[in-house]
Design a protein around this motif. Structure first.
Motif, PDB file in Angstrom:
ATOM      1  N   SER A 193     -18.096  31.190  23.074  1.00 10.56           N
ATOM      2  CA  SER A 193     -17.473  32.284  23.831  1.00 10.56           C
ATOM      3  C   SER A 193     -17.064  31.879  25.252  1.00 10.56           C
ATOM      4  O   SER A 193     -16.518  32.704  25.979  1.00 10.56           O
ATOM      5  CB  SER A 193     -18.440  33.472  23.913  1.00 10.56           C
ATOM      6  N   ARG A 194     -17.343  30.663  25.669  1.00 14.02           N
ATOM      7  CA  ARG A 194     -16.989  30.267  27.038  1.00 14.02           C
ATOM      8  C   ARG A 194     -15.487  30.029  27.145  1.00 14.02           C
ATOM      9  O   ARG A 194     -14.819  29.694  26.150  1.00 14.02           O
ATOM     10  CB  ARG A 194     -17.742  29.012  27.428  1.00 14.02           C
ATOM     11  N   LYS A 195     -15.026  30.203  28.330  1.00 17.08           N
ATOM     12  CA  LYS A 195     -13.608  30.039  28.606  1.00 17.08           C
ATOM     13  C   LYS A 195     -13.371  28.759  29.394  1.00 17.08           C
ATOM     14  O   LYS A 195     -14.038  28.517  30.394  1.00 17.08           O
ATOM     15  CB  LYS A 195     -13.091  31.240  29.402  1.00 17.08           C
ATOM     16  N   GLN A 228     -27.721  32.151  18.226  1.00 22.17           N
ATOM     17  CA  GLN A 228     -28.394  32.019  19.517  1.00 22.17           C
ATOM     18  C   GLN A 228     -27.929  30.781  20.270  1.00 22.17           C
ATOM     19  O   GLN A 228     -27.710  30.817  21.487  1.00 22.17           O
ATOM     20  CB  GLN A 228     -29.908  31.967  19.314  1.00 22.17           C
ATOM     21  N   LYS A 229     -27.771  29.664  19.609  1.00 19.86           N
ATOM     22  CA  LYS A 229     -27.459  28.400  20.268  1.00 19.86           C
ATOM     23  C   LYS A 229     -25.968  28.218  20.516  1.00 19.86           C
ATOM     24  O   LYS A 229     -25.571  27.627  21.519  1.00 19.86           O
ATOM     25  CB  LYS A 229     -27.981  27.231  19.417  1.00 19.86           C
ATOM     26  N   TRP A 230     -25.128  28.699  19.596  1.00 12.35           N
ATOM     27  CA  TRP A 230     -23.712  28.395  19.674  1.00 12.35           C
ATOM     28  C   TRP A 230     -22.862  29.541  20.201  1.00 12.35           C
ATOM     29  O   TRP A 230     -21.672  29.349  20.450  1.00 12.35           O
ATOM     30  CB  TRP A 230     -23.191  27.988  18.299  1.00 12.35           C
TER      31      TRP A 230
END
Length: 287
Positions: free
Chosen positions: A277-279, A270-272
């Motif tokens: 997954s961000r670019k 949930q937190k990570w």
């Protein structure tokens, strides 16, 4: 350039020296381990040494506990047969409560013995009935009296005997049921007895168990194998009374850790998950 080449050569020499030293140490360690293994096998694999077989004890499983009915019968065997020669000085009557006997039954067992206590108000020692806090009484006053009554042999204390012998309860069962006539060419001097499972095969203790030597309180047939099984179970429990509690605590710890692991995995996802997954795009500064 020459200085750099010399430094590289010295560095290579140091690395080669370290490799040689590590290789030598490895060879020495492997040789020592091989010699120790060979000596151990030569000691334990003698032609006359008979290893005890493995028996399927009900308490040996990861989630299994002691057979408490067998512990109760084993205590009866110890009390009526073994306690005449062997002590259990590290076991108290209170240890039987909740395992093989109720508190009232354990009190009755303790009160059957007279225990020396004191001093009293006049400074004298006195005898009183046993209590739950008292330890099992000794059959002899001291070791010298025990040796004098047993042809010079000292009967061992049985409090931790199940863990003090190789094979544990398998050894005890095999020893008690293993008395037989010596094979051809083997002579056993009096007053010794032949037992292939005893180190040296000559034991000073006479065969202690026979079929129907006692009568069980619960009506279980008192065969030789049943007597040996019950007293071996009792001695194994006596050597580790916390056996069942340790397994229960281990199961509780596994349950708690599994729940904590599930919660940790959920929080991690949930937190990570957003951060992982961000670019990230790099934009050079505009002029």
């Amino acid at each position: 350039m020459k200085i750099q080449t010399a430094n590289m050569s010295a560095f290579s020499g140091v690395k080669a020296g370290k490799k040689a030293m590590l290789g030598t140490l490895g060879v020495l360690a492997a040789g020592s381990a091989g010699i120790a293994t060979a000596l151990h096998m030569s000691v334990n694999a003698e032609e006359i040494d008979l290893h005890v077989p493995k028996f399927p004890w009900s308490h040996n499983g990861l989630f299994n506990s002691f057979d408490h009915a067998s512990i109760r019968r084993g205590y009866q065997v110890y009390k009526e047969v073994c306690s005449a020669c062997h002590s259990m000085k590290y076991l108290a009557f209170r240890n039987l409560v909740g395992v093989s006997h109720t508190e009232g039954e354990a009190k009755v067992l303790a009160e059957e013995y007279m225990v020396q206590d004191g001093p009293d108000e006049t400074g004298e020692m006195f005898d009183r009935p046993g209590k739950l806090s008292d330890y099992f009484p000794k059959p002899y006053i001291n070791d010298e009296a025990a040796r004098a009554s047993n042809e010079g042999a000292l009967p061992p204390d049985l409090s931790y005997i199940a863990l003090a012998r190789h094979g544990n309860e398998d050894y005890i069962f095999s020893l008690l049921t293993g008395y037989c006539d010596p094979p051809a060419g083997v002579e056993v001097n009096d007053p010794l007895y032949y037992n292939p499972y005893f180190p040296g095969q000559a034991i000073g203790m006479a065969p202690a168990l026979y079929n129907e030597i006692i009568e069980y309180e619960d009506g279980t047939p008192a065969t030789l194998s049943q007597l040996a099984k019950d007293v071996a179970t009792f001695l194994r429990w006596a050597a580790e009374p916390e056996h069942d509690q340790r397994k229960r605590m281990g199961l509780k710890a596994l349950m708690i850790l599994s729940m904590a692991l599930g919660a940790s995995y959920y929080i991690k996802r949930q937190k990570w998950s957003v951060l992982k997954s961000r670019k990230i795009a790099y934009r050079p500064p505009s002029h």
